[in-house]
Scaffold this active site. Sequence first.
Site, PDB file in Angstrom:
ATOM      1  N   TYR A   1      -9.333  14.953  -5.098  1.00  0.00           N
ATOM      2  CA  TYR A   1      -8.596  14.180  -6.262  1.00  0.00           C
ATOM      3  C   TYR A   1      -7.794  15.463  -6.939  1.00  0.00           C
ATOM      4  CZ  TYR A   1      -7.430  11.756 -10.776  1.00  0.00           C
ATOM      5  OH  TYR A   1      -6.462  11.424 -11.859  1.00  0.00           O
TER       6      TYR A   1
ATOM      7  N   ASN B   1       2.545   5.771 -10.080  1.00  0.00           N
ATOM      8  CA  ASN B   1       1.218   5.871 -10.892  1.00  0.00           C
ATOM      9  C   ASN B   1      -0.022   5.406 -10.053  1.00  0.00           C
ATOM     10  OD1 ASN B   1      -0.380   5.024 -13.560  1.00  0.00           O
ATOM     11  ND2 ASN B   1      -0.352   3.022 -12.074  1.00  0.00           N
TER      12      ASN B   1
ATOM     13  N   ASP C   1       0.723  -1.179  -0.092  1.00  0.00           N
ATOM     14  CA  ASP C   1       0.027  -0.015   0.207  1.00  0.00           C
ATOM     15  C   ASP C   1       0.835   1.234  -0.032  1.00  0.00           C
ATOM     16  OD1 ASP C   1      -1.752   2.190   0.639  1.00  0.00           O
ATOM     17  OD2 ASP C   1      -2.450   1.171   2.468  1.00  0.00           O
ATOM     18  N   VAL C   2       0.748   1.960  -0.916  1.00  0.00           N
ATOM     19  CA  VAL C   2       1.725   3.293  -1.129  1.00  0.00           C
ATOM     20  C   VAL C   2       1.741   4.242  -0.204  1.00  0.00           C
ATOM     21  CG1 VAL C   2       2.388   2.832  -3.600  1.00  0.00           C
ATOM     22  CG2 VAL C   2       0.618   4.270  -3.205  1.00  0.00           C
TER      23      VAL C   2
ATOM     24  N   LYS D   1      -3.624  15.968  -6.769  1.00  0.00           N
ATOM     25  CA  LYS D   1      -2.879  16.191  -8.409  1.00  0.00           C
ATOM     26  C   LYS D   1      -2.221  17.506  -8.325  1.00  0.00           C
ATOM     27  CE  LYS D   1      -3.558  12.048  -9.853  1.00  0.00           C
ATOM     28  NZ  LYS D   1      -2.749  10.805  -9.672  1.00  0.00           N
TER      29      LYS D   1
HETATM   30  P1  NAD Z   1      -6.744   2.367 -12.433  1.00  0.00           P
HETATM   31  O1  NAD Z   1      -7.384   2.259 -11.345  1.00  0.00           O
HETATM   32  O2  NAD Z   1      -6.661   1.100 -13.436  1.00  0.00           O
HETATM   33  O3  NAD Z   1      -5.080   2.324 -11.631  1.00  0.00           O
HETATM   34  C1  NAD Z   1      -5.081   2.696 -10.469  1.00  0.00           C
HETATM   35  C2  NAD Z   1      -3.827   1.706  -9.803  1.00  0.00           C
HETATM   36  O4  NAD Z   1      -3.532   2.286  -8.516  1.00  0.00           O
HETATM   37  C3  NAD Z   1      -4.831   0.321  -9.511  1.00  0.00           C
HETATM   38  O5  NAD Z   1      -4.122  -0.615  -9.973  1.00  0.00           O
HETATM   39  C4  NAD Z   1      -4.888   0.357  -8.117  1.00  0.00           C
HETATM   40  O6  NAD Z   1      -4.960  -1.026  -7.498  1.00  0.00           O
HETATM   41  C5  NAD Z   1      -3.702   0.984  -7.648  1.00  0.00           C
HETATM   42  N1  NAD Z   1      -3.918   1.448  -6.314  1.00  0.00           N
HETATM   43  C6  NAD Z   1      -4.961   2.244  -5.747  1.00  0.00           C
HETATM   44  N2  NAD Z   1      -4.507   2.408  -4.427  1.00  0.00           N
HETATM   45  C7  NAD Z   1      -3.044   2.005  -4.004  1.00  0.00           C
HETATM   46  C8  NAD Z   1      -2.396   1.777  -3.067  1.00  0.00           C
HETATM   47  N3  NAD Z   1      -2.702   2.252  -1.746  1.00  0.00           N
HETATM   48  N4  NAD Z   1      -1.185   1.308  -3.345  1.00  0.00           N
HETATM   49  C9  NAD Z   1      -0.858   0.719  -4.402  1.00  0.00           C
HETATM   50  N5  NAD Z   1      -1.588   0.849  -5.379  1.00  0.00           N
HETATM   51  C10 NAD Z   1      -2.909   1.370  -5.485  1.00  0.00           C
HETATM   52  O7  NAD Z   1      -6.715   3.460 -13.241  1.00  0.00           O
HETATM   53  P2  NAD Z   1      -5.832   4.539 -14.024  1.00  0.00           P
HETATM   54  O8  NAD Z   1      -6.492   5.367 -14.714  1.00  0.00           O
HETATM   55  O9  NAD Z   1      -5.001   3.459 -14.758  1.00  0.00           O
HETATM   56  O10 NAD Z   1      -5.031   5.278 -13.217  1.00  0.00           O
HETATM   57  C11 NAD Z   1      -3.600   5.383 -12.783  1.00  0.00           C
HETATM   58  C12 NAD Z   1      -2.943   6.665 -12.702  1.00  0.00           C
HETATM   59  O11 NAD Z   1      -3.464   7.474 -13.881  1.00  0.00           O
HETATM   60  C13 NAD Z   1      -3.638   7.461 -11.339  1.00  0.00           C
HETATM   61  O12 NAD Z   1      -2.713   7.933 -10.538  1.00  0.00           O
HETATM   62  C14 NAD Z   1      -4.827   8.158 -11.860  1.00  0.00           C
HETATM   63  O13 NAD Z   1      -4.925   9.327 -10.996  1.00  0.00           O
HETATM   64  C15 NAD Z   1      -4.054   8.823 -13.205  1.00  0.00           C
HETATM   65  N6  NAD Z   1      -4.971   9.248 -14.148  1.00  0.00           N
HETATM   66  C16 NAD Z   1      -6.086   8.787 -14.871  1.00  0.00           C
HETATM   67  C17 NAD Z   1      -6.749   9.167 -15.557  1.00  0.00           C
HETATM   68  C18 NAD Z   1      -8.096   8.385 -16.404  1.00  0.00           C
HETATM   69  O14 NAD Z   1      -8.736   9.145 -17.016  1.00  0.00           O
HETATM   70  N7  NAD Z   1      -7.975   7.050 -16.399  1.00  0.00           N
HETATM   71  C19 NAD Z   1      -6.708  10.648 -16.029  1.00  0.00           C
HETATM   72  C20 NAD Z   1      -5.714  11.291 -15.353  1.00  0.00           C
HETATM   73  C21 NAD Z   1      -4.904  10.802 -14.414  1.00  0.00           C
END
Ligand code: NAD
Length: 260
Positions: A164, A98, A71-72, A168
Amino acid sequence: MQGIQNKNVLITGASSGIGQAIAIRLAAEGANVAVNYYSDQSGAETTRAKIQTHYQQQQLTSAKTAIYQADVADRHAVNQMFSWMKQEFGSVDVLINNAGIQTESPSHETDADSFQKVLATNLNGTYFCAIEAIQGFLDRHYAGVIINVSSVHEIIPRPQYLSYAVSKGGVDSLTETLALEYAKHRIRVNAIGPGATKTPINDWSDEANKLDELAQHIPMGRVGTPEEMAAAVAFLISDEASYITGQTLFIDGGLTLYPS
Ligand code: NAD
């Protein structure tokens, strides 16, 4: 791309979405990839299997991948993860922060625990991993690289997603401050700022309507793909980006060009 092969890369939250796409892309570039996950072990195993397929296809016989649960948001768990990296891979050469979560609710109705949880994962988690990586880089006098996966919402307000957007915005400040502080050690810290991307973090249950609605706000008329995000990460960690630090590269089909 030059400068990725044989690097030891740790990617947080790489069991799905953008993190998984980054893991697969960097493996295809010849990096040794450590896949961090939180609760989705089967997703992490899928990422590992896809990485191994790339290693086999490209006959990267000495390339290595492994998965690790942490857990990060937990400082101690992050410290343990970096100790594990040292044992398993010898070092962390590149860190990809990420992992991220989001919650939706009117700001005045959001309870404090929910607000804190998003901050703890998105901002504290990024901070905990970054300082562990930097300590390792300094100990080895190594020109390491950190990429933070931020969002267009580091600069665009996001009603109903206050925690959120705040998290960010904090990641933006963290990226710039660490980049400035450690530039003299040849450590580079950058971020990508994805726009809407089709991954599990968003609710796609009403997919057709959602895509239509989002596309109206995006100059290029479509959402992004995880692979497009991963391509930008590959560039930023490569030697091609050797003079870039402290920047967020927005990958958003033009979304941030709209005046706010
Ligand atoms: P996602 O939900 O597939 O990925 C997020 C990952 O973070 C998941 O694998 C989840 O298990 C992991 N995670 C959550 N809490 C955690 C913790 N405490 N410790 C370790 N891992 C943890 O969604 P995504 O879109 O791939 O998100 C990845 C990144 O991209 C995030 O930081 C998100 O904010 C960013 N992002 C996504 C979008 C979008 O539209 N999908 C847009 C902008 C930014």
